[in-house]
Design an enzyme around this catalytic site. Structure first.
Site, PDB file in Angstrom:
ATOM      1  N   ASP A   1      -4.906 -35.607 -27.384  1.00 24.91           N
ATOM      2  CA  ASP A   1      -4.443 -36.380 -28.539  1.00 24.91           C
ATOM      3  C   ASP A   1      -4.836 -35.741 -29.868  1.00 24.91           C
ATOM      4  O   ASP A   1      -4.765 -36.377 -30.906  1.00 24.91           O
ATOM      5  CB  ASP A   1      -4.962 -37.822 -28.468  1.00 24.91           C
ATOM      6  CG  ASP A   1      -6.491 -37.922 -28.483  1.00 24.91           C
ATOM      7  OD1 ASP A   1      -7.158 -36.992 -28.977  1.00 24.91           O
ATOM      8  OD2 ASP A   1      -7.028 -38.931 -28.003  1.00 24.91           O
TER       9      ASP A   1
ATOM     10  N   HIS B   1      -4.765 -39.108 -31.796  1.00 20.28           N
ATOM     11  CA  HIS B   1      -5.921 -39.957 -31.535  1.00 20.28           C
ATOM     12  C   HIS B   1      -5.836 -41.276 -32.298  1.00 20.28           C
ATOM     13  O   HIS B   1      -5.965 -42.352 -31.710  1.00 20.28           O
ATOM     14  CB  HIS B   1      -7.194 -39.202 -31.924  1.00 20.28           C
ATOM     15  CG  HIS B   1      -8.452 -39.836 -31.433  1.00 20.28           C
ATOM     16  ND1 HIS B   1      -8.762 -39.962 -30.100  1.00 20.28           N
ATOM     17  CD2 HIS B   1      -9.497 -40.404 -32.110  1.00 20.28           C
ATOM     18  CE1 HIS B   1      -9.936 -40.558 -29.967  1.00 20.28           C
ATOM     19  NE2 HIS B   1     -10.395 -40.843 -31.169  1.00 20.28           N
TER      20      HIS B   1
ATOM     21  N   SER C   1     -11.287 -45.084 -28.522  1.00 15.81           N
ATOM     22  CA  SER C   1     -12.154 -43.920 -28.636  1.00 15.81           C
ATOM     23  C   SER C   1     -13.561 -44.213 -28.111  1.00 15.81           C
ATOM     24  O   SER C   1     -13.736 -44.686 -26.997  1.00 15.81           O
ATOM     25  CB  SER C   1     -12.171 -43.442 -30.096  1.00 15.81           C
ATOM     26  OG  SER C   1     -12.797 -42.198 -30.223  1.00 15.81           O
TER      27      SER C   1
END
Length: 458
Positions: free
Chosen positions: A384, A409, A177
């Site tokens: 995601d 995610h 991320s």
């Protein structure tokens, strides 16, 4: 942001302690909200975990973690003068990014929403990596800017420590991320250091061009991490909003206004309009990435919180926006140094917020400040659940491989296909599996049918 575990979990795989000298070290780098944060008492040194925690979450969060941005230093600074926020360094940095609430209650109740890099750590240990010699973690104060000094210096020290502990072998970085943005900022400041210490960089679910729906709504209404009765045990949406509106890292993930989006992300507001004759009408106002700044300023102009009997104004922070604009310029132009191999994994097949709408034709917004107390409605794109695939794919960094995997995610950190890719690229395998050869296939897409999930910031 996480799968089945149990109390006193012994690890999925085991490894021989002597089998550690035949591989480059790995450093795992977390993303937004992906590190444990402790509040450390400046006088006595005692520490209290304030993120993540289940019991007394909102109370400790508001007492110890509420912060305000200091434009003179570039840091967001906690309101509690008696304490400071620190990231625990136990277990060679792995503790802070493993199980975000490592309490016995969480482990015994299998509350896997708090399990972060746990499965990946176990997988790497099962492939022969040894903590402190060839496996390390890097957690950091994710409230701060991705290009701030402490974050840059901390990553520099972690790379140097991994390099030295492994006998002078170059490091393989695996980021998740926002951690990918932090690494890009590090490259822009320390390209020579990066070349000296890094061999490969694998990034997962990185919002290279921003996360439009999630971040726009985060600045306006906050983040709800869990729904239903569980929300009473966790940090409230309002508390998260009051923290994140003063966090440079959030502003740095706003949609990139210079990116050539297939369709520019919008914030839509059903607004009530009145003319000079007193007649009212309803219109749907649209705000693109550039126009949204005026919306943020108007909607947040009265935003404030009460802390220790004082009222503290927390409007949209133009000083942070200016800082974030420079960060975006850095992200737009930075390239991976020659000699370092780059790989990109992004999530697909999940409904991912893109445009966000407030109010409705039958129930329009009167004053824009009312947005902060309204429920968002999203239009979705593929991704995601948090980062659109369009943003995560747009790294502009010439990867060896760029691969789409059907996962959420956080789920990407626990996905078997992701593990296979990582093992392949690192040239390792679990002891009970055949060794995999490195592939050179570009833009391969792995998918299987899944049910769309709610978005999650971390």
């Amino acid at each position: 942001m996480l799968r089945d575990f149990w109390c006193f979990h012994p690890g999925i795989w085991s490894s021989d302690s002597d089998d550690v000298a035949d591989r480059d070290p790995v450093v795992l780098v977390s993303g937004i909200a992906g590190s444990i944060l402790n509040s450390k008492n400046k006088k006595f040194g005692c520490q209290t975990r304030v993120w993540v925690r289940i019991l007394l979450a909102d109370l400790e969060f508001k007492r110890k973690l509420f912060s305000i941005y200091n434009p003179k230093t570039g840091y967001t600074e906690e309101l509690d003068d008696s304490s400071e926020i620190v990231v625990p360094q136990d277990d060679y940095g792995l503790y802070a990014i493993d199980i975000l609430d490592p309490s016995t209650l969480v482990k015994c109740t299998q509350l896997t929403d708090c399990y972060h890099f746990h499965n990946m750590i176990d997988m790497l240990v099962g492939c022969g990596y040894k903590k402190g010699t060839t496996l390390f973690g890097y957690g950091y104060d994710f409230r701060q800017s991705n290009r701030i000094g402490k974050a840059m210096n901390g990553l520099h020290e972690k790379l140097k420590a991994a390099y030295k502990a492994s006998g002078g072998r170059k490091v393989n970085l695996i980021s998740h991320s926002m951690g990918g943005l932090l690494i890009l900022c590090f490259i822009s400041h320390h390209s020579d250091v990066f070349s000296q210490y890094v061999n490969k960089w694998i990034t997962i679910a990185t919002p290279f061009q921003g996360a439009p729906g999630c971040i726009n709504d985060t600045l306006l209404t906050g983040v709800q991490f869990v729904e239903g009765f569980k929300s009473f045990f966790f940090v409230s949406r309002w508390s998260m909003h009051q923290l994140l509106v003063e966090c440079p890292s959030i502003y740095e993930m706003l949609p990139n206004i210079d990116f050539n989006w297939k369709k520019k992300p919008e914030i839509l507001v059903w607004r009530k309009q009145s003319n000079d004759d007193g007649e009212t009408s309803v219109e749907l106002a649209s705000y693109g990435p550039e126009e949204s700044v005026s919306l943020f300023e108007e909607a947040l102009k009265n935003n404030e919180l009460s802390y220790n009997g004082k009222t503290i104004p927390l409007p949209f922070n133009s000083a942070i926006l200016k800082w974030a604009a420079v960060t975006r310029q850095i992200l737009n132009k930075t390239q991976v140094p020659k000699g370092v191999s780059f790989y990109n994994i992004y999530g697909t097949s999940f409904d991912t917020p893109f445009d966000v709408c407030y109010g409705s034709e039958s129930s329009p917004i009167d004053e824009l400040s009312a947005i902060c107390h309204s429920d968002p409605k999203y239009s979705f794109v593929d991704g995601d659940g948090t980062v659109p695939a369009e943003s995560a794919k747009a790294d502009n960094l010439d990867p060896v491989e760029r691969v789409g995997v059907c996962a959420s995610h956080r789920g990407l950190l626990n996905n078997d296909k992701v593990f296979e890719l990582i093992q392949n690229w690192l040239g390792v395998s679990p002891k009970d599996k055949k060794h995999l050869k490195t592939s050179k296939v570009m833009d391969e897409h792995y998918s299987r049918p899944v049910e769309a999930k709610n978005s999650s910031l971390y």
